[in-house]
Write a protein that holds these residues in place. Structure first.
Motif, PDB file in Angstrom:
ATOM      1  N   SER A  90       0.650  -1.277  -0.040  1.00 46.97           N
ATOM      2  CA  SER A  90      -0.233   0.088  -0.082  1.00 46.97           C
ATOM      3  C   SER A  90       0.788   1.239   0.019  1.00 46.97           C
ATOM      4  O   SER A  90       0.541   2.138  -0.786  1.00 46.97           O
ATOM      5  CB  SER A  90      -0.897  -0.055   1.272  1.00 46.97           C
ATOM      6  OG  SER A  90      -1.745  -1.024   1.275  1.00 46.97           O
ATOM      7  N   GLU A  97       1.191  -0.749  -8.121  1.00 46.56           N
ATOM      8  CA  GLU A  97       0.896   0.723  -8.671  1.00 46.56           C
ATOM      9  C   GLU A  97      -0.622   0.468  -8.882  1.00 46.56           C
ATOM     10  O   GLU A  97      -1.259   1.568  -9.116  1.00 46.56           O
ATOM     11  CB  GLU A  97       1.685   0.912  -9.974  1.00 46.56           C
ATOM     12  CG  GLU A  97       3.139   1.148  -9.726  1.00 46.56           C
ATOM     13  CD  GLU A  97       3.578   2.326  -9.086  1.00 46.56           C
ATOM     14  OE1 GLU A  97       2.948   3.049  -8.874  1.00 46.56           O
ATOM     15  OE2 GLU A  97       4.604   2.196  -8.894  1.00 46.56           O
ATOM     16  N   CYS A  99      -3.193  -1.019  -6.915  1.00 46.10           N
ATOM     17  CA  CYS A  99      -4.122  -1.125  -5.607  1.00 46.10           C
ATOM     18  C   CYS A  99      -3.282  -0.258  -4.488  1.00 46.10           C
ATOM     19  O   CYS A  99      -4.064   0.255  -3.639  1.00 46.10           O
ATOM     20  CB  CYS A  99      -4.386  -2.269  -4.893  1.00 46.10           C
ATOM     21  SG  CYS A  99      -5.025  -3.608  -6.228  1.00 46.10           S
ATOM     22  N   CYS A 101      -1.094   3.147  -2.441  1.00 39.92           N
ATOM     23  CA  CYS A 101      -1.123   4.460  -2.866  1.00 39.92           C
ATOM     24  C   CYS A 101      -0.215   5.221  -2.194  1.00 39.92           C
ATOM     25  O   CYS A 101      -0.243   6.011  -1.251  1.00 39.92           O
ATOM     26  CB  CYS A 101      -2.455   4.901  -1.825  1.00 39.92           C
ATOM     27  SG  CYS A 101      -2.601   3.910  -0.209  1.00 39.92           S
ATOM     28  N   TYR A 104      -0.030   9.310  -2.354  1.00 34.73           N
ATOM     29  CA  TYR A 104      -0.652   9.862  -1.594  1.00 34.73           C
ATOM     30  C   TYR A 104      -0.418   9.817  -0.139  1.00 34.73           C
ATOM     31  O   TYR A 104      -0.493  10.716   0.329  1.00 34.73           O
ATOM     32  CB  TYR A 104      -2.291   9.420  -1.802  1.00 34.73           C
ATOM     33  CG  TYR A 104      -2.891   9.492  -3.290  1.00 34.73           C
ATOM     34  CD1 TYR A 104      -3.210  10.792  -3.738  1.00 34.73           C
ATOM     35  CD2 TYR A 104      -3.158   8.248  -3.934  1.00 34.73           C
ATOM     36  CE1 TYR A 104      -3.616  10.961  -4.881  1.00 34.73           C
ATOM     37  CE2 TYR A 104      -3.489   8.629  -5.313  1.00 34.73           C
ATOM     38  CZ  TYR A 104      -3.883   9.981  -5.814  1.00 34.73           C
ATOM     39  OH  TYR A 104      -4.326  10.219  -6.949  1.00 34.73           O
ATOM     40  N   GLN A 151      -7.802   8.752   2.306  1.00 38.45           N
ATOM     41  CA  GLN A 151      -7.980   8.322   1.242  1.00 38.45           C
ATOM     42  C   GLN A 151      -9.211   7.565   1.042  1.00 38.45           C
ATOM     43  O   GLN A 151      -9.669   7.159  -0.264  1.00 38.45           O
ATOM     44  CB  GLN A 151      -6.748   6.979   1.293  1.00 38.45           C
ATOM     45  CG  GLN A 151      -6.863   5.989   0.034  1.00 38.45           C
ATOM     46  CD  GLN A 151      -6.298   6.761  -1.388  1.00 38.45           C
ATOM     47  OE1 GLN A 151      -5.767   7.888  -1.244  1.00 38.45           O
ATOM     48  NE2 GLN A 151      -6.303   5.928  -2.690  1.00 38.45           N
ATOM     49  N   GLN A 158      -6.697  -1.874   0.515  1.00 32.58           N
ATOM     50  CA  GLN A 158      -6.699  -0.821   1.530  1.00 32.58           C
ATOM     51  C   GLN A 158      -7.457  -1.250   2.672  1.00 32.58           C
ATOM     52  O   GLN A 158      -7.371  -0.880   3.792  1.00 32.58           O
ATOM     53  CB  GLN A 158      -7.009   0.167   0.743  1.00 32.58           C
ATOM     54  CG  GLN A 158      -5.841   0.834  -0.129  1.00 32.58           C
ATOM     55  CD  GLN A 158      -6.135   2.188  -1.061  1.00 32.58           C
ATOM     56  OE1 GLN A 158      -7.134   2.762  -0.855  1.00 32.58           O
ATOM     57  NE2 GLN A 158      -5.668   2.165  -2.110  1.00 32.58           N
TER      58      GLN A 158
END
Length: 225
Positions: A90, A97, A99, A101, A104, A151, A158
């Motif tokens: 994650s 790339e 799933c 993040c 962010y 998010q 996630q």
């Protein structure tokens, strides 16, 4: 050496020195390798003894196979190892790339004057579980706040990561892994990396580790707290 090396007396001094030199680094790594290999199944057994439900399996049943986004779940890993792998996927650079993040979460950390410490499981040291436990425990509040309020976790990876990060049992395991990293594995790694230290000089440190384990196997309060 003459008893185990044929033609010892015919060798030059340089050759004799090469034969009698122990590779201190790789010899010392055996302990760290075995430590990591023993810890993973021990954590899984610990989870079986201390809880009734498996968080990952619950999520797998809720979402179904089609909604798992090709996220691999190993039946040999306990929740905490799965959590650490999911954190890497994650939040670590270039791991997932689709799933993940990373960008962010990285921006989120920068806004809080924090560094995103997560790293990849792959191509890393075999005792990565201890370092990742340390990182995950440090970022535990960041992970929950980010996935819950920023998010808005929207895929299996996630959502499972968020759920696992809310588990007190998983966080307790991360804390222990992190403490082991700080107190044992990281200092031991630095010691065995020193090229001027003979393997026999490590005996004193190994005895200290054994005494530490023996003491804390009876009462680990001083270690945990």
């Amino acid at each position: 050496m003459p008893e185990v090396v044929d033609g010892w007396d015919d060798l030059t001094d340089v050759q004799k020195n090469a034969c009698s030199t122990v590779n201190n680094f790789f010899c010392g790594l055996h302990l760290l390798v075995n430590f990591a290999e023993c810890t993973t199944p021990a954590l899984k057994e610990f989870e079986v003894l201390h809880k009734e439900d498996n968080v990952v399996n619950d999520f797998e049943n809720e979402f179904g196979v089609d909604e798992r986004d090709d996220i691999f779940l190993s039946k040999f890993d306990g929740d905490v190892i799965t959590f650490l792998r999911f954190c890497a996927k994650s939040f670590a650079r270039g791991v997932d790339e689709k799933c993940g993040c990373f960008a962010y979460f990285n921006s989120y950390c920068l806004e809080k004057n924090e560094k995103n410490n997560f790293i990849s499981f792959r191509r890393n040291r075999f005792n990565i579980i201890f370092l990742m436990g340390e990182i995950a425990f440090y970022h535990r509040n960041h992970v929950v706040d980010f996935l819950q309020n920023v998010q808005d976790a929207n895929n299996f990876l996630q959502k499972a990561t968020l759920s696992l990060c809310r588990s007190n049992l998983v966080l307790a395991e991360c804390k222990v892994l992190g403490l082991i990293s700080k107190i044992i594995t990281a200092p031991l790694w630095r010691l065995i990396e020193k090229t001027d230290r003979h393997v026999l000089e490590m005996n004193a440190y190994y005895e200290m580790i054994l005494d530490f384990f023996d003491e804390n196997s009876k009462d680990a309060n001083s270690f945990i707290n």
